[in-house]
Design a protein around this motif. Structure first.
Motif, PDB file in Angstrom:
ATOM      1  N   GLY A  11      66.421 128.915  52.427  1.00 28.85           N
ATOM      2  CA  GLY A  11      66.663 127.476  52.364  1.00 28.85           C
ATOM      3  C   GLY A  11      66.687 126.918  53.771  1.00 28.85           C
ATOM      4  N   VAL A  12      65.781 125.975  54.072  1.00 26.06           N
ATOM      5  CA  VAL A  12      65.656 125.454  55.438  1.00 26.06           C
ATOM      6  C   VAL A  12      66.081 123.988  55.507  1.00 26.06           C
ATOM      7  CG1 VAL A  12      63.839 127.116  56.028  1.00 26.06           C
ATOM      8  CG2 VAL A  12      63.198 124.858  55.192  1.00 26.06           C
ATOM      9  N   ARG A  13      66.655 123.610  56.645  1.00 30.10           N
ATOM     10  CA  ARG A  13      67.142 122.239  56.848  1.00 30.10           C
ATOM     11  C   ARG A  13      66.012 121.235  57.044  1.00 30.10           C
ATOM     12  NH1 ARG A  13      70.874 125.349  59.659  1.00 30.10           N
ATOM     13  NH2 ARG A  13      72.997 125.094  58.907  1.00 30.10           N
ATOM     14  N   ASP A  14      64.981 121.634  57.759  1.00 29.15           N
ATOM     15  CA  ASP A  14      63.900 120.712  58.124  1.00 29.15           C
ATOM     16  C   ASP A  14      62.567 121.415  57.883  1.00 29.15           C
ATOM     17  OD1 ASP A  14      62.020 119.066  59.369  1.00 29.15           O
ATOM     18  OD2 ASP A  14      63.287 118.669  61.114  1.00 29.15           O
ATOM     19  N   LEU A  15      61.956 121.146  56.742  1.00 30.46           N
ATOM     20  CA  LEU A  15      60.715 121.820  56.366  1.00 30.46           C
ATOM     21  C   LEU A  15      59.581 121.484  57.340  1.00 30.46           C
ATOM     22  CD1 LEU A  15      59.653 123.773  54.239  1.00 30.46           C
ATOM     23  CD2 LEU A  15      59.011 121.791  52.847  1.00 30.46           C
ATOM     24  N   GLU A  35      54.491 119.328  49.973  1.00 30.86           N
ATOM     25  CA  GLU A  35      55.098 118.546  51.046  1.00 30.86           C
ATOM     26  C   GLU A  35      56.519 118.117  50.686  1.00 30.86           C
ATOM     27  OE1 GLU A  35      54.218 114.504  53.624  1.00 30.86           O
ATOM     28  OE2 GLU A  35      52.562 115.499  52.585  1.00 30.86           O
ATOM     29  N   GLY A  36      57.431 118.349  51.627  1.00 28.06           N
ATOM     30  CA  GLY A  36      58.823 117.974  51.453  1.00 28.06           C
ATOM     31  C   GLY A  36      59.628 118.895  50.570  1.00 28.06           C
ATOM     32  N   GLU A  37      58.985 119.940  50.009  1.00 29.37           N
ATOM     33  CA  GLU A  37      59.699 120.813  49.083  1.00 29.37           C
ATOM     34  C   GLU A  37      59.648 122.292  49.456  1.00 29.37           C
ATOM     35  OE1 GLU A  37      59.675 121.929  44.351  1.00 29.37           O
ATOM     36  OE2 GLU A  37      58.903 119.980  44.984  1.00 29.37           O
ATOM     37  N   VAL A  38      58.431 122.854  49.581  1.00 31.05           N
ATOM     38  CA  VAL A  38      58.336 124.296  49.779  1.00 31.05           C
ATOM     39  C   VAL A  38      57.075 124.667  50.543  1.00 31.05           C
ATOM     40  CG1 VAL A  38      57.141 124.807  47.613  1.00 31.05           C
ATOM     41  CG2 VAL A  38      58.653 126.533  48.611  1.00 31.05           C
ATOM     42  N   LEU A  39      57.154 125.772  51.266  1.00 32.41           N
ATOM     43  CA  LEU A  39      56.041 126.330  52.026  1.00 32.41           C
ATOM     44  C   LEU A  39      56.087 127.838  51.789  1.00 32.41           C
ATOM     45  CD1 LEU A  39      53.876 125.600  54.182  1.00 32.41           C
ATOM     46  CD2 LEU A  39      55.670 125.836  55.898  1.00 32.41           C
ATOM     47  N   MET A  40      54.975 128.407  51.288  1.00 36.19           N
ATOM     48  CA  MET A  40      54.958 129.839  50.964  1.00 36.19           C
ATOM     49  C   MET A  40      53.843 130.554  51.707  1.00 36.19           C
ATOM     50  SD  MET A  40      55.631 129.908  46.891  1.00 36.19           S
ATOM     51  CE  MET A  40      57.069 129.131  46.182  1.00 36.19           C
ATOM     52  N   PHE A  41      54.171 131.775  52.190  1.00 35.46           N
ATOM     53  CA  PHE A  41      53.231 132.600  52.942  1.00 35.46           C
ATOM     54  C   PHE A  41      53.156 133.984  52.316  1.00 35.46           C
ATOM     55  CE2 PHE A  41      55.410 129.773  55.900  1.00 35.46           C
ATOM     56  CZ  PHE A  41      54.360 129.168  56.560  1.00 35.46           C
ATOM     57  N   LEU A  49      56.945 135.101  51.515  1.00 33.27           N
ATOM     58  CA  LEU A  49      58.051 134.433  52.201  1.00 33.27           C
ATOM     59  C   LEU A  49      57.979 132.970  51.816  1.00 33.27           C
ATOM     60  CD1 LEU A  49      60.403 134.301  54.218  1.00 33.27           C
ATOM     61  CD2 LEU A  49      58.694 133.857  56.002  1.00 33.27           C
ATOM     62  N   SER A  50      59.060 132.472  51.229  1.00 39.89           N
ATOM     63  CA  SER A  50      59.128 131.094  50.764  1.00 39.89           C
ATOM     64  C   SER A  50      60.163 130.336  51.586  1.00 39.89           C
ATOM     65  CB  SER A  50      59.529 131.092  49.279  1.00 39.89           C
ATOM     66  OG  SER A  50      59.704 129.780  48.807  1.00 39.89           O
ATOM     67  N   LEU A  51      59.736 129.241  52.197  1.00 44.28           N
ATOM     68  CA  LEU A  51      60.646 128.366  52.940  1.00 44.28           C
ATOM     69  C   LEU A  51      60.849 127.130  52.070  1.00 44.28           C
ATOM     70  CD1 LEU A  51      59.009 128.654  56.473  1.00 44.28           C
ATOM     71  CD2 LEU A  51      60.829 130.064  55.475  1.00 44.28           C
ATOM     72  N   TRP A  52      62.063 126.956  51.595  1.00 42.75           N
ATOM     73  CA  TRP A  52      62.361 125.934  50.598  1.00 42.75           C
ATOM     74  C   TRP A  52      63.319 124.918  51.194  1.00 42.75           C
ATOM     75  CZ3 TRP A  52      64.589 127.604  45.173  1.00 42.75           C
ATOM     76  CH2 TRP A  52      64.259 126.636  44.227  1.00 42.75           C
ATOM     77  N   ASP A  53      62.998 123.650  51.073  1.00 41.95           N
ATOM     78  CA  ASP A  53      63.896 122.588  51.515  1.00 41.95           C
ATOM     79  C   ASP A  53      65.284 122.828  50.912  1.00 41.95           C
ATOM     80  OD1 ASP A  53      64.471 119.672  52.423  1.00 41.95           O
ATOM     81  OD2 ASP A  53      65.009 119.751  50.287  1.00 41.95           O
ATOM     82  N   ARG A  54      66.316 122.772  51.737  1.00 40.36           N
ATOM     83  CA  ARG A  54      67.673 123.107  51.277  1.00 40.36           C
ATOM     84  C   ARG A  54      68.141 122.276  50.092  1.00 40.36           C
ATOM     85  NH1 ARG A  54      72.169 125.120  55.394  1.00 40.36           N
ATOM     86  NH2 ARG A  54      71.048 126.934  56.133  1.00 40.36           N
ATOM     87  N   GLY A  55      67.772 120.998  50.058  1.00 38.24           N
ATOM     88  CA  GLY A  55      68.183 120.154  48.938  1.00 38.24           C
ATOM     89  C   GLY A  55      67.610 120.660  47.627  1.00 38.24           C
ATOM     90  N   HIS A  56      66.323 120.973  47.611  1.00 44.69           N
ATOM     91  CA  HIS A  56      65.690 121.526  46.412  1.00 44.69           C
ATOM     92  C   HIS A  56      66.266 122.908  46.088  1.00 44.69           C
ATOM     93  CE1 HIS A  56      62.682 118.427  47.397  1.00 44.69           C
ATOM     94  NE2 HIS A  56      62.427 118.453  46.097  1.00 44.69           N
ATOM     95  N   PHE A  57      66.478 123.712  47.118  1.00 44.81           N
ATOM     96  CA  PHE A  57      67.054 125.054  46.960  1.00 44.81           C
ATOM     97  C   PHE A  57      68.416 124.967  46.273  1.00 44.81           C
ATOM     98  CE2 PHE A  57      69.521 128.683  48.407  1.00 44.81           C
ATOM     99  CZ  PHE A  57      68.624 129.747  48.433  1.00 44.81           C
ATOM    100  N   GLU A  58      69.259 124.091  46.800  1.00 42.62           N
ATOM    101  CA  GLU A  58      70.625 123.975  46.291  1.00 42.62           C
ATOM    102  C   GLU A  58      70.662 123.454  44.853  1.00 42.62           C
ATOM    103  OE1 GLU A  58      74.871 122.952  48.278  1.00 42.62           O
ATOM    104  OE2 GLU A  58      73.210 121.624  48.803  1.00 42.62           O
TER     105      GLU A  58
END
Length: 144
Positions: A11-15, A35-41, A49-58
């Protein structure tokens, strides 16, 4: 349950800052981007590896703990030589890594250093000459 991990989700603060670091700085190629939600590699043959906006994650996972200091998790990137540890750490620094701990010889025989991504997640860059290190290192192509 099979003994494997399919996704590591952070869960990341600033995607946008995370994208700038991983895509623009480290030159990773996204498999999926919302955009604004998730980035996956793709991070390995069967690992994302999934980088997920903290708001969506929570909203999906639950309330996040409020902690200070270093998060109790590291991600690791193994390389084939100690010199490559230093090269990857330099690349991370150039990409904007907020903190970099230079490579050092470890008492267990390896050589490692660390960098932090924009959210403070620590990446270990490691040369591990032991059997466990060989488990995670990609096979070398036969050129004969």
């Amino acid at each position: 349950m099979e003994q494997r991990i399919s996704f590591v989700t952070l869960g990341v603060r600033d995607l946008v800052a995370s994208r700038r670091f991983y895509v623009d700085g480290l030159r990773w190629v996204p498999e999926l981007e919302v955009e604004g939600e998730v980035l996956m590699f793709r991070a390995g043959p069967l690992l994302v590896l999934s980088l997920w906006d903290r708001g969506h994650f929570e909203r999906e996972v639950g309330t996040l703990a409020d902690t200070t200091g270093i998060l109790p998790i590291t991600l690791a990137h193994n390389v084939s030589t100690p010199e490559l540890v230093d090269a990857v750490l330099a690349e991370a620094r150039a990409a904007g890594a907020s903190e970099v701990a230079e490579g050092v010889q470890r008492e267990w025989g390896g050589y490692t250093g660390y960098f932090a991504d924009p959210d403070g997640f620590r990446w270990e860059v490691a040369w591990n000459p032991g059997p466990v290190g060989q488990l995670v290192f990609p096979p070398v192509a036969d050129t004969t």
